[in-house]
Design an enzyme around this catalytic site. Sequence first.
Site, PDB file in Angstrom:
ATOM      1  N   LYS A  78       0.850  -1.197   0.000  1.00 22.64           N
ATOM      2  CA  LYS A  78       0.000   0.000   0.000  1.00 22.64           C
ATOM      3  C   LYS A  78       0.881   1.241   0.000  1.00 22.64           C
ATOM      4  O   LYS A  78       1.892   1.303   0.719  1.00 22.64           O
ATOM      5  CB  LYS A  78      -0.904  -0.034   1.231  1.00 22.64           C
ATOM      6  CG  LYS A  78      -1.943   1.077   1.316  1.00 22.64           C
ATOM      7  CD  LYS A  78      -2.808   0.860   2.565  1.00 22.64           C
ATOM      8  CE  LYS A  78      -3.869   1.942   2.724  1.00 22.64           C
ATOM      9  NZ  LYS A  78      -4.724   1.697   3.922  1.00 22.64           N
ATOM     10  N   SER A 152      -9.453   1.627   3.186  1.00 17.48           N
ATOM     11  CA  SER A 152      -8.631   2.415   2.294  1.00 17.48           C
ATOM     12  C   SER A 152      -7.650   1.586   1.490  1.00 17.48           C
ATOM     13  O   SER A 152      -7.088   2.055   0.496  1.00 17.48           O
ATOM     14  CB  SER A 152      -7.867   3.476   3.101  1.00 17.48           C
ATOM     15  OG  SER A 152      -6.995   2.875   4.035  1.00 17.48           O
ATOM     16  N   SER A 176      -9.707  -0.725   7.381  1.00 16.63           N
ATOM     17  CA  SER A 176      -9.149  -0.670   6.029  1.00 16.63           C
ATOM     18  C   SER A 176      -8.476  -1.953   5.583  1.00 16.63           C
ATOM     19  O   SER A 176      -8.212  -2.132   4.397  1.00 16.63           O
ATOM     20  CB  SER A 176      -8.148   0.490   5.917  1.00 16.63           C
ATOM     21  OG  SER A 176      -8.797   1.731   6.106  1.00 16.63           O
TER      22      SER A 176
END
Length: 600
Positions: A78, A152, A176
């Site tokens: 990420k 996210s 997330s």
Amino acid sequence: MTSITGFTLQQWQQLYQQDAEAIGVTLENLLATLSTDDTAWLYLATPAQLRAQITPLLAAYREDPASLPLFGVPFAVKDNIDVAGWPTSAACPAFTYQAENDAVAVARLKAAGAIVMGKTNLDQYATGLVGCRSPFGAVPNTFDAAYVSGGSSSGSASVLARGLVGFSLGTDTAGSGRVPAAFNNVVGLKPTKGWLSASGVVPACRLNDTISVFALTVEDAWIVADIAGGYDASDAYSRSNPALAPAAMSVAPRFAIPATPTFFDDRQAEGAWETALSALRATGASLHPIDFTPFQQLADQLYYGPWVAERTVAVGDMLQQPDNMDPVVHGIVASGEQYSAVDTFKAEYLRAELTRQIQHTLSQFDALVVPTSPTIHTLEEMKQEPVRYNSQFGTYTNFTNLADLSALALPGPFRADGLPAGITLVAPAWHDRALATFGQRWQQQQALTLGATGKAQPAHHLSLPDSALHVRVAVVGAHLSGMPLNHQLTTRHAVLVEETQTAACYRLWALANTQPPKPGLAKAGSGKAITVELWDIPLARFGEFVAEIPAPLGIGTLTLADGRAVKGFICEPAALSDATEITEFGGWRNWLTRKETTHV
């Protein structure tokens, strides 16, 4: 060439065992199939960056393959987690910087042989559970592009669900690492806070962040987290595992569930949940409805109280550049400025009170089980209600880090419309391994395809690695299941592993004048295999368990029939002079049964 899409860790290992020298060609071919036109990817390794990772690993693998358990396994990171020499953007172009060092978790995974293929898209500054708050574009659901992927950690979940990498890293503050797992039919492990170092991670809420792991199977997620985790002195919020939690979950766990779950009128989500409850019962679990109010009250605190000011601190000066931020993200983060220090202390007191209630409730169960998300929405619907619908997604996730809990998101029965749903197991801090042991059983029972690959689960599942935080103890008498002293194990979170036998070089005696009656086990030149039970006891509880063992018994090392050596009960030879030898019965239960039959 064999398709490597959707490979599990075991399949990657098998591939390289056949031809380790193929690592370069294999991963270069994989890289050639990836493109930043895919909104899930923000940055991809260059061929030179790929070779720079592979070359030293190949030399090390030739010398000692066992030293690189993740050799050649491609993974995604990420883009709020640093990879040395690569940009980190947190999905905000104006914020982007070149990372000088790998995040500690990334460095540990690379040291184990894993290869970073690219950085993935996210809700800007990890603020959102939707996957569409990014200037680089929304990441669509891998099953139906009209729907959100969840955020996210949207990009990490997407590339993993499509089998483009072996595993991926996300982060999880409010869900997330779990909501995208549910929406894309993959496993999302949200570790106990402080287990995986946050060094090299752009904070969202530093007190409540953790790196998370996406994988196609529970065992893969656990193996990755186990390698990536561990105490890091450079992270002020890193902490060591106190070695108090159980190693596994019982075969018939007690699960709490919300008494009156909400689904925001989503009948299909509710139907998937009801199917999941039936499947849970089929595993042997018992389900116990609880009042979910404290959990919901704590969940509301994360975005509707002073805790949002943590995000304001994390964004810093970028808050003064609203044109360079997603407008929804800017609005959320800017709201933190309205709270005072007094508000913050009041919020902390409330958090502590609610957490105490939650911890008390969970202490009565093996875990809480919740729908990972109560509903799902399309990308178009999110444009109409970006805040309200995002808040709905966090109903069963927002409270977890505030209450210092571990969590594991698992694929579950699909909705009637063909979209994935999922369940999440929630337990106290450091119960991650226990959750994973049940998660394995659940995933095998469900037998769902892996992510969005359409591939079936592997026929043979990997076992979790042996735990250095637990002691395996062989018990032979009064500590056996159902026996008078078994509580000395169970009250210390010891878990039954198996019934087995010692090597055929032991002799067993019924000791005289012991209450409750106890046997004595001693190694001899000739003997017989004696039935024992193996229990895993938390390392920190082992000493107090041993302290309760009276003379003439003690703990030594026993050899099992299969050659394993484990800790186990032994007896001082002097105590055997007036004991009755019962070796011929092969075990304490057999002796007791014979005595009861004789008395009758």
